[in-house]
Design a protein around this motif. Sequence first.
Motif, short mmCIF file in Angstrom:
data_model
loop_
_atom_site.label_atom_id
_atom_site.label_comp_id
_atom_site.label_asym_id
_atom_site.label_seq_id
_atom_site.Cartn_x
_atom_site.Cartn_y
_atom_site.Cartn_z
N UNK A 97 1.05 -33.47 -1.45
CA UNK A 97 2.57 -33.00 -0.94
C UNK A 97 2.60 -33.48 0.74
N UNK A 98 1.49 -33.33 1.36
CA UNK A 98 1.93 -33.86 2.77
C UNK A 98 2.05 -35.46 2.98
N UNK A 99 1.44 -36.09 2.33
CA UNK A 99 1.57 -37.55 2.31
C UNK A 99 2.86 -37.98 1.59
N UNK A 100 3.25 -37.32 0.59
CA UNK A 100 4.81 -37.57 0.02
C UNK A 100 5.63 -37.23 1.02
N UNK A 101 5.61 -36.04 1.74
CA UNK A 101 6.66 -35.63 2.56
C UNK A 101 7.04 -36.57 3.97
N UNK A 102 5.72 -37.17 4.18
CA UNK A 102 5.74 -37.68 5.59
C UNK A 102 5.81 -39.24 5.48
N UNK A 103 5.67 -39.88 4.37
CA UNK A 103 5.69 -41.33 4.16
C UNK A 103 6.70 -41.80 4.51
N UNK A 104 8.03 -41.35 4.68
CA UNK A 104 9.35 -41.89 4.87
C UNK A 104 9.62 -42.13 6.37
N UNK A 105 8.72 -41.57 7.23
CA UNK A 105 8.67 -41.77 8.63
C UNK A 105 8.20 -43.26 9.06
N UNK A 106 8.05 -44.19 8.15
CA UNK A 106 7.60 -45.50 8.33
C UNK A 106 8.81 -46.22 8.70
N UNK A 107 10.13 -45.63 8.26
CA UNK A 107 11.15 -46.17 8.58
C UNK A 107 11.68 -45.26 9.88
N UNK A 108 11.90 -46.14 10.91
CA UNK A 108 12.25 -45.73 12.43
C UNK A 108 13.47 -44.87 12.55
#
Length: 324
Positions: free
Chosen positions: A98-109
């Motif tokens: 869950x944590x990985x999938x939720x936070x992966x989008x923050x690679x986009x500034x």
Amino acid sequence: MISIIIPTYNRKDELEDLLPSLRRQKSTVLFEIIVVDDGSTDGTRELLKNLAEDWKGRLRFLEQNRAGPGAARNLGIKHANGDILVFVDSDCIAPSEWLTKLTSGFDNPQVGAVGGPELAPPNDCLLRKCQSYVMTAFLTTGGLRGRKGNKLGVYYPRSFNMAVRKRSIEVVGGFPKRLYGEDILVGFKVKQMGYTLEFAPDAAIYHHRRATLSQYFMQLYRMGKARVELACLHKSLLELIYVLPALMLLFSMILGCGSFFSETLFEISAGGIIIALTFLTTIGIHSAIRLKTLKAFGIVPFLFILQQTAYGLGTIVAALRRQA
């Protein structure tokens, strides 16, 4: 670095399910867990103290005295070391990725906040599973939030499954201390800063629903009131889709009373009842298939009526108080 922040009050049993699920997260990014206890009296403090010693710095707990969940989250923000802050409620259980999938989008500034969907835990009782259906199914209110490409209403991440950049939430001043629906306001302010709000469909979390019908009713009643309070703060938060339950409730009451005095209104009322019964039958059949039990056929339509009534009543009461 990611900081997971959890406000809690007398939820020891729920924390005993949530915290081990967080410890099992398969994340390549270092994360910490911060639990903010709002003056619990059920042994929560002792549980957290023992776990903090066992987890060797991965878990910290803070304390405040009945200041509310908004203040608890703000206290967690103040002490967080993470660049990304993840908010989750104590009545949730997190799948291992869950944590990985939720936070992966923050690679986009450009991304300022991300939210994920909610699911009923597999071992939940039927009443809670039916509540989850009413709140998340596309045929009911699930089409309003938590779906990619949704056009019926602006999507705002909710604090039971929400990740935010720390610098952005600090700029907007954190969470309001005494406002139901405070997560909507935070998302709105983050969006005003120029960030985008994203929905991560794969980042689902298991979320327990209310244990009783009265708790379910009051939760939705407060949601209806909150929409008026939010609209008073920012007019753009007043979306037509969230006013519909109140309008339908008022229309039904007027039409029902008028049908006793007008044959035309009686015919309109009869037609409306047929349409409503058709819709309720449809969601009853769909829920029975989805939940794999015929009992859902009777429970879900009733819960939907209760949902719309409670939400609409909350909106009407809050609006009248504002005009008084």
